[in-house]
Design an enzyme around this catalytic site. Structure first.
Site, mmCIF file in Angstrom:
data_model
loop_
_atom_site.group_PDB
_atom_site.id
_atom_site.type_symbol
_atom_site.label_atom_id
_atom_site.label_comp_id
_atom_site.label_asym_id
_atom_site.label_seq_id
_atom_site.Cartn_x
_atom_site.Cartn_y
_atom_site.Cartn_z
ATOM 1 N N LYS A 1 0.688 -1.269 -0.123
ATOM 2 C CA LYS A 1 0.028 -0.168 -0.004
ATOM 3 C C LYS A 1 0.941 1.305 0.095
ATOM 4 O O LYS A 1 1.902 1.225 -0.010
ATOM 5 C CB LYS A 1 -1.070 -0.129 1.224
HETATM 6 C C1 LIG Z 1 -9.765 -2.634 -1.577
HETATM 7 C C2 LIG Z 1 -9.214 -3.434 -0.265
HETATM 8 N N1 LIG Z 1 -9.995 -3.708 0.591
HETATM 9 C C3 LIG Z 1 -9.511 -4.177 1.769
HETATM 10 C C4 LIG Z 1 -8.195 -4.683 1.760
HETATM 11 C C5 LIG Z 1 -7.663 -5.444 2.793
HETATM 12 O O1 LIG Z 1 -6.509 -4.673 3.607
HETATM 13 P P1 LIG Z 1 -5.905 -5.507 4.615
HETATM 14 O O2 LIG Z 1 -4.829 -6.501 3.951
HETATM 15 O O3 LIG Z 1 -4.919 -4.523 5.377
HETATM 16 O O4 LIG Z 1 -6.651 -6.332 5.494
HETATM 17 C C6 LIG Z 1 -7.426 -4.475 0.738
HETATM 18 C C7 LIG Z 1 -5.924 -5.034 0.668
HETATM 19 O O5 LIG Z 1 -5.543 -5.435 -0.344
HETATM 20 C C8 LIG Z 1 -7.862 -3.928 -0.437
HETATM 21 O O6 LIG Z 1 -7.282 -3.644 -1.553
#
Ligand SMILES: Cc1ncc(COP(=O)(O)O)c(C=O)c1O
Length: 391
Positions: free
Chosen positions: A191
Site C-alpha cells: 500500500k
Molecule cells: C480494496 C481493499 N480492501 C481491503 C483490503 C484489506 O486490507 P488489509 O490487507 O490491510 O486487511 C485490501 C487489501 O489489499 C484492499 O485492496
C-alpha cells in the site's frame, strides 16, 4: 525478434515492493530494544499523526484494513438480517468483512470508465434490509460521493468507506474516509503507507472510534494496554467479547516514518503515472481514465486493459510474457462474483455484473511505487511495448 528479457532474473522487479528507509528501520530496532514491542506509545503516536494528516476527529489503529472494516460494522450494530451494498471490483476482504458480521453482502456493478461502484446500480439494490453502503475508492480514484451520500441520506444508510487504496484521495476538496460514518485504511506491504500488516479506522463519531479500540483489544476497558506501562497499575475489565485486532508498536514504528513521506511518495507515483500515460498512448491497450475534475487520485494502481480482440494477445498470456521480462505485475481484481466461494454461497456470476467481469478479465496492474527508479520505469515500458510488438 530479440528474446533477451528486458531485465535479468537477478533484478526481478517485485510488484508493490515497499520503500523502506533507514528511519523506519532505526525506529523498529529502537522498539525491539526498548522492551515494548506490542501495542503502546508508538501506536498512540501513529494514530495522532494519521489523525493530523487526514484532519480526522479520531483514529483507531488496528491490525489490518479487514479488521477496520469488520469492527466498523460491528461497532455500529450491523449484523444478522442486514444487507450491506458494495462493489464487485474489490479485494475479497471488503466482502468477507461483511459476511463475518452476519450481514449479507449485496453487489452493485461498477461504472465501466471509473471502475468504481455506480450509484445508479446501488439505488436499484436498496431494500428495507439495507443498513450500509461500502464504497471502495478503487486504485485511489474517488467514488462519486455526492451521489452515494444523497442515497445514504435518503434511505438512512451508513457509509463505510473502504480506503485501502485511498490514503491521499480527495473528492471535491474533502479527504477520503471523512465522507462516511467510517473510513478504513490499509497499511499492507503493497500500500501507499506500509506497516507490514496494519490498518486504521477514522470514525465520524468519537464514541464509535473508542468502541472500536476496545473491540480491537479483546473487549478490554479503555487504554488497557497501559497496564504494562510506567503510568501506575490499572486494572482492566472486559466490557465486550472483543477481538485480537490490535496494532503493535513495531508496526507503528514503520508507519510513523512512512507517513512523513506520504506526499513525497504520492508525487513520485503521479510522475510515473503520467509517464506511463504518455508512453502507452499509441498502443492498443486501455489506459486508466484521467482523474475526475476537482478530485485527487491516490495513484495506488496503474491498470491497463488488455482486450484480446484489440491487442491480439490474451490477458493471461500478456501477464506471463511480462513476467518473462522479469517484471512483476498484478491483477486487481478477478471480479468478486467469479470466485467459487461467492458463486456457491450467493449464486453470483460474472454475467450479472458485466462491467466488473470485463475489467477483471482484461486488467493488468503495472508497477507504480516510489521505489522505482527512472530506469525501472523505462524497463516496464520497454517490456509492455515488446510484448505487444511480438504478439
Ligand atoms: C480494496 C481493499 N480492501 C481491503 C483490503 C484489506 O486490507 P488489509 O490487507 O490491510 O486487511 C485490501 C487489501 O489489499 C484492499 O485492496
Amino acid at each position: 525478434m530479440d528474446q533477451t528479457p528486458v531485465r535479468p532474473k537477478d533484478r526481478f522487479l517485485t510488484f508493490g515492493a515497499p520503500d523502506v528507509h533507514q528511519d523506519e528501520i532505526d525506529e523498529v530496532v529502537a522498539s525491539l530494544r526498548s522492551g515494548w514491542i506490542g501495542t503502546g506509545p508508538k501506536v498512540a503516536r501513529f494514530e495522532e499523526d494519521f489523525k493530523a494528516y487526514k484532519g480526522a476527529p479520531n483514529a483507531a489503529a488496528v491490525y489490518s484494513c479487514t479488521a477496520a472494516l469488520h469492527l466498523s460494522m460491528l461497532a455500529s450494530g450491523v449484523g444478522d438480517g442486514d444487507e450491506v451494498i458494495t462493489t464487485p471490483m474489490t479485494f475479497c476482504a471488503s466482502v468477507n468483512s461483511i459476511i463475518h458480521t452476519g450481514a449479507s453482502p449485496v453487489l452493485a456493478d461498477v461504472d465501466p470508465k471509473t471502475m468504481n461502484i455506480d450509484p445508479a446500480r446501488v439505488a436499484e439494490k436498496i431494500t428495507s434490509r439495507t443498513r450500509a453502503i461500502m464504497p471502495v475508492h478503487f486504485a485511489g480514484r474517488a467514488c462519486d460521493m455526492d451521489a452515494l451520500g444523497a442515497l445514504a441520506k435518503k434511505h438512512n444508510l451508513m457509509i463505510i468507506e473502504d480506503c485501502a487504496h485511498a490514503i491521499e484521495t480527495e473528492y471535491h476538496g474533502k479527504k477520503a474516509g471523512l465522507f462516511g460514518d467510517f473510513g478504513c485504511f490499509s497499511f499492507y506491504v503493497t500500500k501507499n503507507v506500509i506497516t507490514g500488516e496494519g490498518g486504521i479506522v477514522v470514525a465520524k463519531d468519537d464514541a464509535m472510534a473508542a468502541r472500536i479500540k476496545i473491540l480491537a483489544l479483546h473487549g478490554m476497558s479503555k487504554d488497557a494496554w497501559k497496564r504494562f506501562s510506567d503510568s501506575g497499575w490499572v486494572h482492566y475489565q472486559v466490557v465486550e467479547a472483543g477481538f485480537k485486532y490490535n496494532m503493535m508498536d513495531i508496526q507503528a514504528a514503520l508507519g510513523i516514518h512512512q507517513l512523513k513521506r506520504v506526499e513525497q511518495n504520492w508525487k513520485r507515483r503521479e510522475a510515473i503515472w503520467k509517464h506511463y500515460d504518455e508512453a502507452f498512448r499509441d498502443l492498443p491497450i486501455g489506459l486508466p481514465a484521467d482523474p475526475e475534475p476537482n478530485t485527487r487520485h491516490a495513484y495506488h494502481l496503474y491498470t491497463i486493459m488488455v482486450d484480446e480482440a484489440r491487442c491480439g494477445i490474451k490477458r493471461d498470456d500478456f501477464l506471463a510474457a511480462i513476467q518473462r521480462h522479469n517484471i512483476g505485475v498484478g491483477v486487481h481484481y478477478l471480479s468478486i462474483p467469479e470466485h467459487p466461494y461467492y458463486q456457491k454461497t450467493f449464486g453470483w456470476s460474472g454475467e450479472q455484473y458485466p462491467h466488473a467481469a470485463r475489467v477483471g478479465r482484461q486488467t493488468v496492474s503495472l508497477p507504480i511505487g516510489p521505489k522505482l527508479s527512472d530506469a525501472d520505469v523505462a524497463d516496464v515500458i520497454e517490456a509492455v511495448r515488446r510484448v505487444l510488438a511480438g504478439r
